[in-house]
Design an enzyme around this catalytic site. Structure first.
Site, PDB file in Angstrom:
ATOM      1  CG  ASP A   1      -2.575   3.928  -3.885  1.00 56.34           C
ATOM      2  OD1 ASP A   1      -3.504   3.210  -4.309  1.00 56.34           O
ATOM      3  OD2 ASP A   1      -2.716   4.728  -2.929  1.00 56.34           O
ATOM      4  CD  GLU A   2      -5.066  -0.235  -1.995  1.00 57.26           C
ATOM      5  OE1 GLU A   2      -5.288  -1.214  -1.255  1.00 57.26           O
ATOM      6  OE2 GLU A   2      -5.954   0.578  -2.326  1.00 57.26           O
TER       7      GLU A   2
ATOM      8  CG  ASP B   1      -1.994   1.037   1.187  1.00 51.42           C
ATOM      9  OD1 ASP B   1      -2.233   1.586   0.095  1.00 51.42           O
ATOM     10  OD2 ASP B   1      -2.599   1.323   2.234  1.00 51.42           O
TER      11      ASP B   1
END
Length: 407
Positions: free
Chosen positions: A105-106, A13
């Site tokens: 973003d993960e 994350d």
């Protein structure tokens, strides 16, 4: 070293991802309050320093300028974010065979017992991944490892920013769920939270321990599956299709302390990166005939060069013989070097490497077989049990990230 017998899930994350990407391009802003969103007129992402001042997501830019004049306000650069996001995905794919890009973003990834065994421990594996992302791309990610995707996502949020949380026991899971508020659980909508709280649930642990019959009676199936995931039963599938053997390059970089101007020390650091990159390529049965390398000074400037190899190889000696004179040629007297890196380009699968009439490539393949035997020895007795003399340091040095990633 405890090695699990089952697969685990990793969740990566990004920490204030949009801002982190901007800071990677503008390191002069690091440590300062920064937001992204000038082109939108509102704060879309904030650095932790900006959050501490009181800036919140959605706050109008004009209000931020008036109340927080020290805040630096930047516009979006989505091409940059996508490029760094892809870099994170590629790095993860260099460590494990199955990665799911969940959002910009993960990422989720499946971590097999063999992946942990190769790294030495789960903590070493996650730390190498995290350091590779930070040192290569200039952004930080928080990582969580657990039996299910929901538990892994819960874990990754517990020690932000730049944290590592590993849940490999029921007691660790219980403590993590007790620390997680009911409104921070992945997959629970805002309208559902008040209903859960009215039933006495305040934490993820409360939700996980609640009667499953009651959850089934009052809520829809997705919430039932979520509860089972938090109890350690895996129901959420991975959505990944990438083949790690399709990657076109492998990179290994490392930062070392203290910085050095000694040519032999710098070559030893680069040599270790070459060994690590080649070792990873052999795991995937890939070979290279083109490499590039760099050194980064203590002033954060870069010098580099490349070399075309006569044959496809993953033998570190072939690569080191090719780049050693070029490395010494670009080093400047007295200049302190803090990190080195190597990239193997133009990767091809071993079975697709063309052979020549004179058997020269075949001889190179034989050398690679010997290297693979050395890999087996290192896997059994530890990574440092067998090394080239060129990679040995005269004295102990603190070394950062050094596991290969991809470009």
């Amino acid at each position: 070293m405890e090695i699990p017998k089952e697969n685990y899930f990793l969740h990566a994350d990004g920490d204030s991802f949009f801002v982190a990407c901007e800071l990677a391009m503008h390191p002069e802003y690091k440590g300062l309050p920064v937001i992204v969103g000038e082109d939108r007129g509102i704060a879309v992402a904030m650095s932790y320093e900006a959050k501490k001042l009181g800036v919140t997501r959605g706050m109008p830019v004009f209000k931020i300028r008036r109340q927080f004049p020290s805040v630096i306000i930047l516009s979006h650069h989505f091409d940059l974010y996508k490029k760094i996001s892809q870099g994170v995905y590629d790095i993860l794919l260099s460590y494990v065979g199955e990665v799911e890009k969940y959002s910009i973003d993960e990422c989720f990834a499946v971590v097999k017992p063999s992946d942990i065994r190769f790294a030495g421990s789960a903590e070493k594996l996650l730390r190498e991944i995290k350091d590779e992302i930070q040192n290569t791309l200039g952004v930080t990610f928080s990582l969580g490892l657990a039996r299910t995707k929901a538990l892994a996502k819960t874990a990754s949020k517990l020690e932000k920013p730049n944290g590592i949380v590993i849940l490999m026991s029921e007691l660790a899971e219980e403590k993590a769920l007790q620390k997680t508020s009911i409104d921070d659980i992945w997959g629970i909508g805002r309208r559902t939270i008040p209903r859960l709280m009215s039933m006495g649930m305040r934490t993820a642990y409360d939700f996980g321990q609640y009667s499953e019959d009651s959850i089934q009676r009052f809520f829809s199936e997705p919430l039932v599956l979520l509860q089972r995931e938090l109890r350690g039963q895996s129901f959420y599938p991975m959505h990944s299709h990438a083949d790690p053997r399709d990657q076109k390059s492998i990179q290994s970089t490392a930062t070392f302390k203290p910085s050095s101007s000694e040519a032999k020390t710098i070559f030893a650091e680069l040599s270790e990166n070459v060994e690590r990159a080649c070792e990873h390529a052999r795991r995937l049965n890939l070979m290279t005939n083109s490499v590039s390398f760099f050194v980064k000074t203590s002033e954060f400037s870069y010098h580099g060069d490349g070399s075309a190899l006569e044959l496809y190889t993953t033998n570190p000696s072939d690569i080191l013989n090719s780049i050693e004179p070029k490395l010494y040629a670009l080093l400047k007297r007295g200049e302190k070097i803090r990190s080195t890196g190597i990239t193997l380009h133009n990767l091809r699968r071993e079975e697709d490497v063309p052979q020549d009439l004179f058997g020269i490539q075949h001889n190179a393949d034989t050398k690679n077989t010997i290297e693979k035997v050395s890999d087996l020895i290192r896997n059994k007795f530890g990574r440092n049990s067998l090394k080239r003399a060129s990679s040995l340091k005269v004295k102990h040095r603190e070394r950062g990230n050094s596991f290969p990633g991809t470009n």
